[in-house]
Design a protein around this motif. Structure first.
Motif, short mmCIF file in Angstrom:
data_model
loop_
_atom_site.label_atom_id
_atom_site.label_comp_id
_atom_site.label_asym_id
_atom_site.label_seq_id
_atom_site.Cartn_x
_atom_site.Cartn_y
_atom_site.Cartn_z
N THR A 37 52.57 11.73 4.17
CA THR A 37 51.99 12.97 3.65
C THR A 37 52.67 13.41 2.35
OG1 THR A 37 53.42 14.24 5.18
CG2 THR A 37 51.17 13.77 5.90
N LYS A 38 53.95 13.13 2.21
CA LYS A 38 54.62 13.41 0.93
C LYS A 38 53.98 12.60 -0.19
CE LYS A 38 59.26 14.70 2.57
NZ LYS A 38 60.68 14.27 2.65
N HIS A 39 53.75 11.32 0.09
CA HIS A 39 53.12 10.44 -0.89
C HIS A 39 51.72 10.96 -1.22
CE1 HIS A 39 52.50 6.51 -2.91
NE2 HIS A 39 51.24 6.64 -2.49
N PHE A 40 50.98 11.37 -0.19
CA PHE A 40 49.63 11.88 -0.36
C PHE A 40 49.59 13.08 -1.29
CE2 PHE A 40 47.06 15.46 1.31
CZ PHE A 40 45.82 15.08 0.80
N TYR A 41 50.44 14.08 -1.02
CA TYR A 41 50.42 15.29 -1.84
C TYR A 41 50.83 15.00 -3.28
CZ TYR A 41 49.48 18.47 2.04
OH TYR A 41 48.88 19.13 3.07
N THR A 42 51.85 14.17 -3.45
CA THR A 42 52.27 13.82 -4.82
C THR A 42 51.14 13.13 -5.56
OG1 THR A 42 54.57 13.57 -4.11
CG2 THR A 42 53.93 12.49 -6.17
N ARG A 43 50.48 12.23 -4.90
CA ARG A 43 49.37 11.49 -5.51
C ARG A 43 48.22 12.43 -5.88
NH1 ARG A 43 45.01 7.94 -5.28
NH2 ARG A 43 45.56 5.75 -5.59
N MET A 44 47.84 13.28 -4.92
CA MET A 44 46.68 14.15 -5.14
C MET A 44 46.94 15.16 -6.26
SD MET A 44 44.56 16.44 -2.38
CE MET A 44 45.91 17.60 -2.10
N PHE A 45 48.13 15.77 -6.26
CA PHE A 45 48.42 16.77 -7.30
C PHE A 45 48.57 16.12 -8.68
CE2 PHE A 45 50.33 19.51 -3.75
CZ PHE A 45 49.16 20.22 -3.63
N THR A 46 48.98 14.86 -8.72
CA THR A 46 49.06 14.16 -10.00
C THR A 46 47.67 13.97 -10.60
OG1 THR A 46 51.06 12.97 -9.35
CG2 THR A 46 49.77 12.02 -11.14
N HIS A 47 46.70 13.62 -9.75
CA HIS A 47 45.34 13.39 -10.22
C HIS A 47 44.51 14.67 -10.29
CE1 HIS A 47 46.47 9.25 -9.08
NE2 HIS A 47 45.53 8.87 -9.92
N HIS A 48 44.87 15.66 -9.50
CA HIS A 48 44.10 16.91 -9.46
C HIS A 48 45.05 18.11 -9.46
CE1 HIS A 48 40.11 15.14 -8.71
NE2 HIS A 48 40.77 14.23 -8.02
N PRO A 49 45.72 18.36 -10.59
CA PRO A 49 46.65 19.49 -10.66
C PRO A 49 45.99 20.83 -10.42
CG PRO A 49 46.24 18.58 -12.84
CD PRO A 49 45.65 17.62 -11.86
N GLU A 50 44.66 20.90 -10.60
CA GLU A 50 43.96 22.17 -10.37
C GLU A 50 44.02 22.60 -8.91
OE1 GLU A 50 40.87 19.03 -9.47
OE2 GLU A 50 42.49 19.30 -10.93
N LEU A 51 44.28 21.65 -8.00
CA LEU A 51 44.37 21.99 -6.58
C LEU A 51 45.64 22.77 -6.24
CD1 LEU A 51 42.96 18.80 -4.83
CD2 LEU A 51 41.81 20.94 -5.32
N LYS A 52 46.56 22.84 -7.17
CA LYS A 52 47.74 23.69 -6.96
C LYS A 52 47.33 25.16 -6.87
CE LYS A 52 51.07 20.58 -9.17
NZ LYS A 52 52.07 20.41 -10.25
N ASN A 53 46.15 25.49 -7.38
CA ASN A 53 45.64 26.85 -7.24
C ASN A 53 45.26 27.18 -5.79
OD1 ASN A 53 45.66 27.68 -10.03
ND2 ASN A 53 43.96 26.29 -10.37
N LEU A 54 44.99 26.13 -5.00
CA LEU A 54 44.55 26.32 -3.61
C LEU A 54 45.69 26.17 -2.61
CD1 LEU A 54 41.16 24.37 -3.46
CD2 LEU A 54 41.49 26.83 -3.23
N PHE A 55 46.54 25.18 -2.83
CA PHE A 55 47.60 24.89 -1.86
C PHE A 55 48.80 25.80 -2.07
CE2 PHE A 55 45.04 21.14 -1.59
CZ PHE A 55 45.23 20.65 -0.31
N ASN A 56 49.43 26.15 -0.97
CA ASN A 56 50.63 26.98 -1.01
C ASN A 56 51.79 26.12 -1.48
OD1 ASN A 56 53.06 28.32 -0.29
ND2 ASN A 56 51.99 29.51 1.26
N MET A 57 52.20 26.30 -2.74
CA MET A 57 53.24 25.45 -3.30
C MET A 57 54.62 25.79 -2.75
SD MET A 57 51.25 23.52 -4.82
CE MET A 57 52.46 22.39 -5.53
N SER A 58 54.78 26.96 -2.15
CA SER A 58 56.04 27.29 -1.47
C SER A 58 56.23 26.38 -0.26
CB SER A 58 56.04 28.75 -1.03
OG SER A 58 55.96 29.61 -2.13
N ASN A 59 55.14 26.19 0.49
CA ASN A 59 55.22 25.31 1.65
C ASN A 59 55.38 23.85 1.24
OD1 ASN A 59 54.95 27.43 3.50
ND2 ASN A 59 52.73 27.34 3.44
N GLN A 60 54.86 23.51 0.06
CA GLN A 60 55.10 22.17 -0.47
C GLN A 60 56.60 21.99 -0.75
OE1 GLN A 60 52.98 19.55 -1.07
NE2 GLN A 60 51.36 20.69 -0.04
#
Length: 400
Positions: A24-47
């Motif tokens: 899941t760490k790999h997944f989130y790093t990969r997804m945010f690299t390709h779709h940084p706009e999703l940081k608007n949706l995900f709680n980055m504190s919990n990340q």
């Protein structure tokens, strides 16, 4: 999915138990690299804290374990669906998540990720996505059908701000458009979204509605975290710096943790710290609906200085025979006749008060607090189905 594909998915359970968080760490790093706009949706504190990665690893593992009958997980899926709706998640975003999750499985498992296994997980994810999309569409439509309901983000104005304790403020939210606002069940929450300049993107957080429904406003009560620059304190500190008249974005009320507004069962409400907020909504609703259900209120916090809504609860206790309160401070004054108990809630010592026929038990507070109270109720003989709890943040606890 065919039976062979289900077997393949279940075969990854040992790997997920051992390396699920790495995936899941790999997944989130990969997804945010390709779709940084999703940081608007995900709680980055919990990340930052790792909670989200652990929660997702647990969810993927649970789905793999129950792949032959995912309906077993329906209550968890509905809870996740409610949160997704509060964040205005769309079906298209499931495609993005699916692509990066499957790609991450390939990249983390390497030679173990055979074509057959990847196809099985692709089918498994697609079936899960359709379940979630269906749940969320029903919730969106239900919200839109309500008088005053809406989908997505709506602008609200801070009509009033009240200090409830040294670290908690209540915010009274009125719609900027001055139109009707939807009602809600006591215990549900709102999502609040702010742009955070230091992060460079928006962030949303869920806050329990802390009062009975009022047709003119919503009230949320927010604890200010003590470390303003820590990831988990970004939004609470930003809210505490807001002034009357400021605007914020708000989603429609949501959540599966709630009491019925017309119920007749006794209530035992057990809160720790800021976990007081959804239970206060239940208590006020009980009073306002004139139900007068027998209610036992147990609350624990550090001391009187941080005790939010103390005077309000004291007045309710004095004015209503159906209500009994037990307040615990980690550090209490030694004044004579002080009704506050020093220490932490011990339900075994209060069993004569809390063991009530046909009662429903609601727990809200920090993760450790919930575990202790839940296990205490089970030891006292309370059935699992009569215990409901709300865990702030990613779902890490799964008791029932």
């Amino acid at each position: 999915m065919n039976s062979n594909q289900k077997k393949l998915v279940k075969s990854t359970v040992p790997v997920l138990k051992t390396n699920g968080t790495d995936l899941t760490k790999h997944f989130y790093t990969r997804m945010f690299t390709h779709h940084p706009e999703l940081k608007n949706l995900f709680n980055m504190s919990n990340q930052a804290s790792g909670k989200q990665q652990h929660a997702l690893a647990g969810a993927v593992l649970a789905y793999a374990e129950h792949i032959e009958n995912p309906e077993i997980l329906i209550n968890v899926l509905k809870s996740i669906g409610n949160k997704h709706v509060s964040l205005n998640i769309s079906p298209e975003q499931y495609d993005i998540v699916g692509h990066h999750l499957i790609s991450s499985i390939k990249e983390v498992l390497r030679e173990s990720a055979t074509d057959e296994l990847i196809e099985a997980w692709t089918q498994a994810y697609n079936e899960l996505a359709q379940i979630m999309i269906s749940i969320e569409e029903d919730l969106y439509q239900s919200a839109l059908k309500k008088d005053g309901g809406w989908k997505g983000w709506r602008t609200f104005v801070l009509a009033d701000i009240i200090e409830e304790s040294s670290e908690v403020k209540s915010f009274y939210l009125k719609p900027k458009d001055q139109n009707t606002i939807a009602d809600y069940l006591p215990g549900q929450y709102l999502s609040v979204k702010l742009f955070v300049p230091e992060l460079g993107h928006e962030q949303a957080r869920q806050y329990s509605l802390s009062s009975a429904y009022h047709p003119e406003y919503y009230r949320i009560s927010v604890k200010k975290e003590h470390q303003p620059n820590a990831p988990q304190g970004v939004i609470s500190n930003a809210l505490h710096q807001k002034s009357i008249g400021d605007e914020i974005w708000v989603s429609a009320p949501s959540g599966v943790f709630h009491a019925g507004i017309d119920g007749t069962q006794p209530l035992v409400l057990i809160s720790g710290g800021i976990g007081v907020t959804p239970l206060l909504s239940m208590l006020e609703t009980n009073k306002n609906k004139l139900q007068e259900n027998t209610t036992v209120w147990l609350h624990s916090c550090r001391n009187e200085k941080v005790h939010a809504f103390k005077d309000h609860i004291d007045r309710l206790n004095e004015d209503n025979d159906w209500l009994t309160t037990h307040i615990f401070y980690e550090t209490a004054s030694k004044e004579e006749h002080n009704p506050v108990k020093e220490g932490r809630i011990d339900l075994a010592e209060l069993k004569d008060e809390v063991l009530i026929d046909h009662a429903k038990y609601y727990i809200c507070g920090p993760e450790v607090f919930i575990k202790v109270q839940y296990n205490s109720l089970i030891k006292l003989g309370i059935a699992q189905e009569d215990i409901l709890y709300e865990e702030f943040g990613p779902q890490l606890l799964h008791f029932n």
